[in-house]
Design a protein around this motif. Structure first.
Motif, PDB file in Angstrom:
ATOM      1  N   VAL A 129      13.125   1.428   3.296  1.00 47.95           N
ATOM      2  CA  VAL A 129      12.112   1.950   2.370  1.00 47.95           C
ATOM      3  C   VAL A 129      12.664   3.028   1.450  1.00 47.95           C
ATOM      4  CG1 VAL A 129      10.234   1.411   3.961  1.00 47.95           C
ATOM      5  CG2 VAL A 129      11.249   3.694   4.013  1.00 47.95           C
ATOM      6  N   GLY A 130      13.965   3.312   1.564  1.00 46.14           N
ATOM      7  CA  GLY A 130      14.577   4.276   0.655  1.00 46.14           C
ATOM      8  C   GLY A 130      14.207   5.719   0.943  1.00 46.14           C
ATOM      9  N   LYS A 131      13.967   6.039   2.221  1.00 46.25           N
ATOM     10  CA  LYS A 131      13.639   7.404   2.620  1.00 46.25           C
ATOM     11  C   LYS A 131      14.689   7.895   3.616  1.00 46.25           C
ATOM     12  CE  LYS A 131       9.552   7.341   0.537  1.00 46.25           C
ATOM     13  NZ  LYS A 131       9.226   8.212  -0.622  1.00 46.25           N
ATOM     14  N   SER A 132      14.700   9.198   3.858  1.00 41.90           N
ATOM     15  CA  SER A 132      15.596   9.730   4.887  1.00 41.90           C
ATOM     16  C   SER A 132      14.971   9.531   6.260  1.00 41.90           C
ATOM     17  CB  SER A 132      15.855  11.221   4.653  1.00 41.90           C
ATOM     18  OG  SER A 132      14.662  11.970   4.871  1.00 41.90           O
ATOM     19  N   GLN A 133      15.802   9.530   7.287  1.00 39.44           N
ATOM     20  CA  GLN A 133      15.286   9.372   8.644  1.00 39.44           C
ATOM     21  C   GLN A 133      14.385  10.548   9.015  1.00 39.44           C
ATOM     22  OE1 GLN A 133      18.229   8.663  11.663  1.00 39.44           O
ATOM     23  NE2 GLN A 133      16.769   8.699  13.341  1.00 39.44           N
ATOM     24  N   SER A 134      14.729  11.747   8.545  1.00 36.35           N
ATOM     25  CA  SER A 134      13.900  12.922   8.850  1.00 36.35           C
ATOM     26  C   SER A 134      12.523  12.795   8.206  1.00 36.35           C
ATOM     27  CB  SER A 134      14.595  14.196   8.376  1.00 36.35           C
ATOM     28  OG  SER A 134      14.788  14.181   6.972  1.00 36.35           O
ATOM     29  N   PHE A 135      12.457  12.178   7.023  1.00 39.14           N
ATOM     30  CA  PHE A 135      11.162  11.964   6.365  1.00 39.14           C
ATOM     31  C   PHE A 135      10.282  11.063   7.227  1.00 39.14           C
ATOM     32  CE2 PHE A 135       8.346   9.379   3.783  1.00 39.14           C
ATOM     33  CZ  PHE A 135       7.745  10.309   2.928  1.00 39.14           C
TER      34      PHE A 135
ATOM     35  N   ASN B  21       0.811  -1.210   0.000  1.00 37.75           N
ATOM     36  CA  ASN B  21       0.000   0.000   0.000  1.00 37.75           C
ATOM     37  C   ASN B  21       0.847   1.264   0.000  1.00 37.75           C
ATOM     38  OD1 ASN B  21      -3.142  -0.280   0.286  1.00 37.75           O
ATOM     39  ND2 ASN B  21      -2.258  -2.044   1.315  1.00 37.75           N
ATOM     40  N   LEU B  22       2.007   1.231   0.654  1.00 39.38           N
ATOM     41  CA  LEU B  22       2.882   2.396   0.642  1.00 39.38           C
ATOM     42  C   LEU B  22       3.401   2.693  -0.757  1.00 39.38           C
ATOM     43  CD1 LEU B  22       4.937   1.813   3.917  1.00 39.38           C
ATOM     44  CD2 LEU B  22       3.451   3.770   3.438  1.00 39.38           C
ATOM     45  N   GLN B  23       3.441   1.680  -1.616  1.00 39.77           N
ATOM     46  CA  GLN B  23       3.914   1.861  -2.982  1.00 39.77           C
ATOM     47  C   GLN B  23       2.840   2.434  -3.894  1.00 39.77           C
ATOM     48  OE1 GLN B  23       5.246  -2.174  -3.704  1.00 39.77           O
ATOM     49  NE2 GLN B  23       7.391  -1.590  -3.444  1.00 39.77           N
TER      50      GLN B  23
END
Length: 276
Positions: A146-152, A113-115
């Protein structure tokens, strides 16, 4: 967004041969929705549109299931397609059966679902939170997977600190994520008051931020008053007189005064006149 965090799947070799997946026909009545489905709001109009497309062209992509009991199945991926074929009153649906544990099923449902588009910011934040809990991950580890930054990830999770009415409004796409981030700066009680104003007056994010700033100024504890010099007093009185002149001329103005320890602050908002 490839996960390798589910139990023994960590031991799988990257160069392992892919397993051939057979498509089988499964009775629709034997299928239940995923208990871990992060998407809480389904657009019925879009489901009907999907049903019409499937009716015309067939189901091009099988749904993915797991057999949690003999001849009883749970959806891993494809709940919108499942709802659409239900609407079409199909007796059976093409599916791929996979053997997965509860945690693996939940994680894959969240990732699937996140995709996809359409998740509200709150549903997305809840999905990240659930993935962290299921797989015992830190924010940094999840971000890497998930290929995101920690801040995201951190900023998404902060949305879950909003009061429930604000979360509900974001879930229904009645206010934006940026509205929600702005509301994090005030208390739950203030959020409720501001939420009504944002929705009733269709306020932009900048309008909401100005309201929040004025509310914070009003509620801020006043510091010990220091004596005001003659020059400063003249300047303040001059500004006050100017505000009165503009107000008397018919232009609406809102002004906030704040006597701080090292300065005297005056915040002036010149309101735009509504079209008659």
């Amino acid at each position: 967004m490839a996960f390798s965090l589910f139990g023994n799947n960590k031991e799988q070799k990257e160069d392992a041969m892919p397993v051939k997946q057979n498509v089988v026909m499964v009775p629709v009545s034997a299928i239940m929705p995923n208990r871990f489905q992060p998407r809480q709001v389904f657009d019925e109009r879009r489901i009907t549109e999907l049903a019409e497309t499937i009716k015309e062209h067939g189901l091009l992509q099988p749904i993915v299931l797991r057999e949690y009991e003999p001849e009883h199945y749970e959806i891993i991926a494809g709940e919108r397609r499942f709802r659409a074929v239900n609407e079409l009153k199909w007796d059976t649906v093409p599916a791929i059966i996979q053997k997965l544990s509860d945690d693996e099923t939940a994680s894959l449902a969240l990732i699937e679902n996140l995709q996809r588009e359409g998740l509200s910011p709150i549903e997305e934040a809840q999905a990240y939170q659930a993935l962290m809990k299921l797989n015992q991950l830190t924010q940094a580890q999840l971000a890497g997977e998930v290929g995101k930054s920690q801040s995201f990830i951190a900023n998404k999770l902060r949305l879950l600190k909003l009061s429930q009415p604000v979360q509900d409004a974001m879930m229904a796409h009645e206010i934006s994520e940026r509205h929600g981030r702005a509301l994090l700066a005030v208390t739950d009680k203030q959020q409720a008051k501001l939420l009504k104003r944002i929705m009733s007056d269709h306020l932009t994010v900048k309008d909401a931020e100005r309201l929040i700033q004025r509310m914070k100024v009003k509620t801020k504890k006043k510091p010990t008053t220091r004596s005001v010099s003659g020059d400063t007093r003249v300047a303040v009185n001059t500004i006050r007189q100017s505000i009165k002149m503009v107000t008397d001329a018919g232009l609406p103005i809102e002004a906030e005064e704040q006597n701080e320890s090292d300065r005297y602050r005056i915040i002036i908002d010149i309101m735009k006149k509504e079209k008659e």
